[in-house]
Design a protein around this motif. Structure first.
Motif, short mmCIF file in Angstrom:
data_model
loop_
_atom_site.label_atom_id
_atom_site.label_comp_id
_atom_site.label_asym_id
_atom_site.label_seq_id
_atom_site.Cartn_x
_atom_site.Cartn_y
_atom_site.Cartn_z
N SER A 101 2.56 1.60 -3.43
CA SER A 101 1.63 1.97 -4.50
C SER A 101 1.18 3.42 -4.36
CB SER A 101 0.41 1.05 -4.47
OG SER A 101 0.78 -0.29 -4.69
N SER A 102 0.96 3.87 -3.14
CA SER A 102 0.48 5.24 -2.94
C SER A 102 1.57 6.27 -3.22
CB SER A 102 -0.03 5.41 -1.51
OG SER A 102 1.00 5.13 -0.57
N LEU A 151 -7.48 -0.63 -1.89
CA LEU A 151 -8.22 -1.79 -2.38
C LEU A 151 -7.27 -2.90 -2.84
CD1 LEU A 151 -11.15 -0.21 -4.44
CD2 LEU A 151 -11.25 -1.25 -2.18
N GLN A 152 -6.19 -2.53 -3.50
CA GLN A 152 -5.23 -3.54 -3.97
C GLN A 152 -4.58 -4.25 -2.79
OE1 GLN A 152 -2.49 -1.49 -6.53
NE2 GLN A 152 -4.01 -1.11 -8.13
N SER A 166 -1.86 5.68 -9.05
CA SER A 166 -3.17 5.35 -8.50
C SER A 166 -3.46 6.19 -7.27
CB SER A 166 -3.22 3.87 -8.14
OG SER A 166 -2.24 3.56 -7.16
N SER A 167 -4.73 6.31 -6.96
CA SER A 167 -5.14 7.09 -5.82
C SER A 167 -4.97 6.29 -4.54
CB SER A 167 -6.61 7.51 -5.98
OG SER A 167 -7.44 6.37 -6.03
N GLU A 168 -5.18 6.97 -3.40
CA GLU A 168 -5.08 6.30 -2.12
C GLU A 168 -6.12 5.19 -2.02
OE1 GLU A 168 -3.09 6.72 0.49
OE2 GLU A 168 -1.86 8.37 -0.26
N TYR A 169 -7.31 5.43 -2.52
CA TYR A 169 -8.38 4.44 -2.43
C TYR A 169 -8.05 3.20 -3.26
CZ TYR A 169 -13.06 2.42 -2.76
OH TYR A 169 -14.13 1.56 -2.71
N GLU A 170 -7.51 3.39 -4.47
CA GLU A 170 -7.16 2.25 -5.30
C GLU A 170 -6.02 1.44 -4.67
OE1 GLU A 170 -6.23 3.91 -9.04
OE2 GLU A 170 -8.31 4.21 -9.66
N ALA A 171 -5.02 2.13 -4.12
CA ALA A 171 -3.93 1.43 -3.45
C ALA A 171 -4.43 0.66 -2.24
CB ALA A 171 -2.85 2.43 -3.03
N TYR A 206 0.84 -1.21 0.00
CA TYR A 206 0.00 0.00 0.00
C TYR A 206 0.87 1.25 0.00
CZ TYR A 206 -2.73 3.76 2.08
OH TYR A 206 -3.29 4.98 2.35
#
Length: 301
Positions: A143-144, A156-157, A149-154, A140
């Motif tokens: 990715s962030s 979720l991943q 990608s946004s914080e929300y997408e990171a 996380y």
């Protein structure tokens, strides 16, 4: 004849009783002391099964606890260890027969065996969940920071990766104790806290940048006002800024001249030369040179 018949009947009854007693003792289990012997035999079989299962669990412990690595397919391996031990116990344990007490002892030893194997496996399971949670947090954070990608997408991943890995590490027959909902909730709470902290830091940086921009705009406006006042007082200013400094040889007098914004300034000062003893009686040079002459030139466009 009647006595003979009575004797024959009595002998038959005694023989039948003895035969029934012998057949009862020949069973693997009877009531009384034989039940305790049967329970002891079950305990011996259970100990052998635990010893064999302990070797397999030791390999998992070495990988998870000692090395701190993730064991792929941990749930399936844990099920295999437990099922093999239970099958081996069922094959080697003596038959309980039709005795209900013996059957209860058998079931109790079987439950004890499963609990004795399940407990250390569950400890390893919780440790592996902690490792998976840390890996998801690292994913996380990476990715962030690096990806677009946004914080929300990171988030979720990372949560999806943890759920998949945790499901693979969970025993199918482990019961309610083998669940990862609490670890997943903790992971989500930590990611939310990190996202909120990052958002606050970004807000502070944006506010600081806005304040700096406001201050720069104020200074620029003040500088423009000063330049306008200078133009009104002295007329159009020159873009040239020239400064000259000259030290008179063998003296402490320093002559400075400057031309800035259309004005000339000449200044004579007495400044002792601290390096004169190091340069000799006549200083660095008797004439005009780089040792006693300074020149600066600025051009404002």
């Amino acid at each position: 004849m009647a006595r003979f018949l009575q004797f024959a009947v009595a002998f038959y009854l005694v023989a039948s009783t003895a035969a029934s007693s012998r057949s009862a003792w020949s069973l693997p289990l009877v009531r009384g002391g034989e039940i305790a012997d049967y329970a002891g035999q079950l305990e011996g079989v259970k100990a052998v099964c635990l010893e064999k299962a302990g070797g397999a669990m030791e390999e998992l412990k070495r990988a998870i606890i000692d090395e701190g690595s993730v064991v792929a397919g941990f749930g399936a391996k844990a099920d295999t260890i437990c099922n093999q031990a239970l099958e081996e116990f069922a094959q080697n344990a003596p038959d309980a027969g039709d005795d209900s007490s013996a059957a209860a002892a058998y079931d109790r030893k079987l439950e004890e065996l499963e609990a004795a194997i399940d407990a250390p496996l569950q400890v390893l399971y919780l440790r592996q969940l902690a490792i998976l949670r840390e890996q998801a947090l690292q994913k996380y954070r990476a990715s962030s920071r690096t990806s677009g990608s946004s914080e929300y997408e990171a988030m979720l991943q990372a949560d999806g990766q943890f759920a998949r890995d945790a499901e693979e590490a969970t025993r199918d027959g482990g019961g309610e104790d083998w669940e990862y909902a609490s670890e997943r909730s903790y992971l989500q709470a930590v990611m939310n806290n990190i996202a909120e902290s990052g958002k606050k830091a970004v807000d502070i940086q944006m506010k600081s940048a806005q304040q700096q921009q406001t201050a720069m705009q104020f200074l620029q406006s003040q500088q423009q006002m000063i330049q306008q006042l200078q133009m009104q007082l002295y007329g159009q200013t020159s873009p040239w800024n020239v400064g000259v400094a000259y030290r008179i040889p063998d003296t402490n007098f320093n002559l400075q001249g400057s031309y800035q914004q259309g004005r000339a300034n000449v200044q004579l000062s007495c400044v002792p030369d601290e390096y004169a003893p190091m340069l000799g009686p006549n200083g660095f040079t008797n004439g005009v040179g780089p040792g006693n002459l300074g020149l600066s030139l600025n051009l404002s466009v």
